[in-house]
Write an enzyme that holds these catalytic residues in place. Sequence first.
Site, PDB file in Angstrom:
ATOM      1  N   GLU A 121      54.156  39.957  83.765  1.00  8.67           N
ATOM      2  CA  GLU A 121      54.103  39.039  84.891  1.00  8.67           C
ATOM      3  C   GLU A 121      52.919  39.455  85.745  1.00  8.67           C
ATOM      4  OE1 GLU A 121      57.746  37.661  86.736  1.00  8.67           O
ATOM      5  OE2 GLU A 121      58.934  38.609  85.157  1.00  8.67           O
ATOM      6  N   CYS A 167      59.696  52.079  90.014  1.00  5.38           N
ATOM      7  CA  CYS A 167      59.603  52.140  88.560  1.00  5.38           C
ATOM      8  C   CYS A 167      58.289  52.777  88.120  1.00  5.38           C
ATOM      9  CB  CYS A 167      59.754  50.758  87.964  1.00  5.38           C
ATOM     10  SG  CYS A 167      58.610  49.533  88.637  1.00  5.38           S
ATOM     11  N   GLU A 174      61.101  43.735  83.126  1.00  7.01           N
ATOM     12  CA  GLU A 174      60.380  44.861  83.734  1.00  7.01           C
ATOM     13  C   GLU A 174      61.409  45.953  83.922  1.00  7.01           C
ATOM     14  OE1 GLU A 174      59.240  47.637  85.660  1.00  7.01           O
ATOM     15  OE2 GLU A 174      59.411  46.400  87.468  1.00  7.01           O
ATOM     16  N   ASN A 226      65.662  48.233  94.605  1.00  7.81           N
ATOM     17  CA  ASN A 226      64.536  48.921  95.249  1.00  7.81           C
ATOM     18  C   ASN A 226      63.529  47.880  95.734  1.00  7.81           C
ATOM     19  OD1 ASN A 226      64.050  48.499  92.410  1.00  7.81           O
ATOM     20  ND2 ASN A 226      62.160  49.645  92.630  1.00  7.81           N
TER      21      ASN A 226
END
Length: 493
Positions: A462, A287, A253, A155
Amino acid sequence: MSIENLPPVIQHWIGGELVDSADGRTFPVADPVTNTPYAKAAAGGPADVERAVTAARSAFHAWSSLGNRERANILNRIADAVEARHERLASFESYDTGLPITQARGQARRAAENFRYFADVIVALGEEAFRQGDEQFSYVVRKPVGVAGLITPWNTPFMLESWKLAPALASGCTLVLKPAEWTPLSASLWPEIFAEAGVPDGVVNIVHGLGEKAGQALVDHPDVPLISFTGSTDTGRHIIRSSAQHLKTTSMELGGKSPAVVFADADLEAALDSVVFGVFSLNGERCTAGSRVLVERPVYEEFTRRLAERADAVRVGPPSDPATEVGALVHLEHYERVLNYVEIGRKEARLVAGGTRPAHLADGNYLQPTVFADVPRDARIFQEEIFGPVVAVAPFDDESEAIELANATQFGLAAYIWTSNLKRGHRIAHAVESGMIWINSHNVRDLRTPFGGVKASGVGREGGAHSIDFYTESKIVHVALGDVHTPRFGAAS
């Protein structure tokens, strides 16, 4: 949809050269509108990863020895080169992922911004010093960790690649990037971008291929001390287990099932706009999508009805059409997975919008944005990440129930709170188990802020200084300033 200058073969980029896989293998790459292969990509394996890591190790000393300003200048030239290819990059991204072209253009701009931001960060970076009176002085130096392994998702692939590439390069790491196998097209532009910007050969290496082979080889390689991964929670767990063998540093992540909590006192027009955009933009394949909408009961029926109306009115169409708001889902396999969740949802809740292919789109991975109401907390569509234009809506009666429902999944990536009572907004923001919270706002993010989740949504952070922390090791140096007074063991005789 046709597109110009599509490469027939997408090769690896190792040591500054475009190369085939060591064993010559390739895999087909299809677009999501026709599900027809348009290119072949090199299918990397352990031998290709070995070549890439060797090239990255060879380039590490020279790259890490450059001054921060010199690396920053190169990062700014990378940003220039990205911007110069803005339209081509957006068209590649839209063609390969099904993302609407207007949203793909935004991702291209964000990618350039990532490089400019980390160029600024590394130039402004200070290092800490500590003085212990007149006796001793201690200072901290940061050293790049080494060869970074970057594994990125399908994505918004180009932007999320830039999200990892920029801080890794700014920090002085060399790297091996493994792009997602479903969407390698935009990554084929990196070699010419890096070459034009003057990135030395071997600093960046790209190995395409399937996660089970190329990705696994990168995770297993003993000379890659850190892995940054964005993707599913199950894959993240596997990577962490594999990384334990060499005690690698990892940044994960992972998935999300983020709640959007709407109180009756909220600006409901603004909340509705945000909820619709938050779950259906980027085709719902994000997400941080607010894929669970929790609405206070006095406004539940009205808000749900209007959400369904807006979902029905969302323009689904070809990704290349500037009027399209939701395009084609990325891959036939993923499309069928999302459709399966729609069928599950029909049994678990009340379908109030979508649930089918739009009548005017006979082919391609299209789904009308879908809304399920009255979704119980134990429903699979409430608990599991669908990663498509599907939203679950449920009512709550008070603040405590809102918090309970918001925390009722394994995930904890993002959350959105809508209320005119800011005290309550802060209370809920602190109580919801999530790495990122927005109050009366949709997903607007400052690049300086930490990005990441809790629970099954990730490990580490991050973004901003957190990225520099990840790609560097801190070393403390202690220096005596005067005479040293050490206890003289063994000197008594």
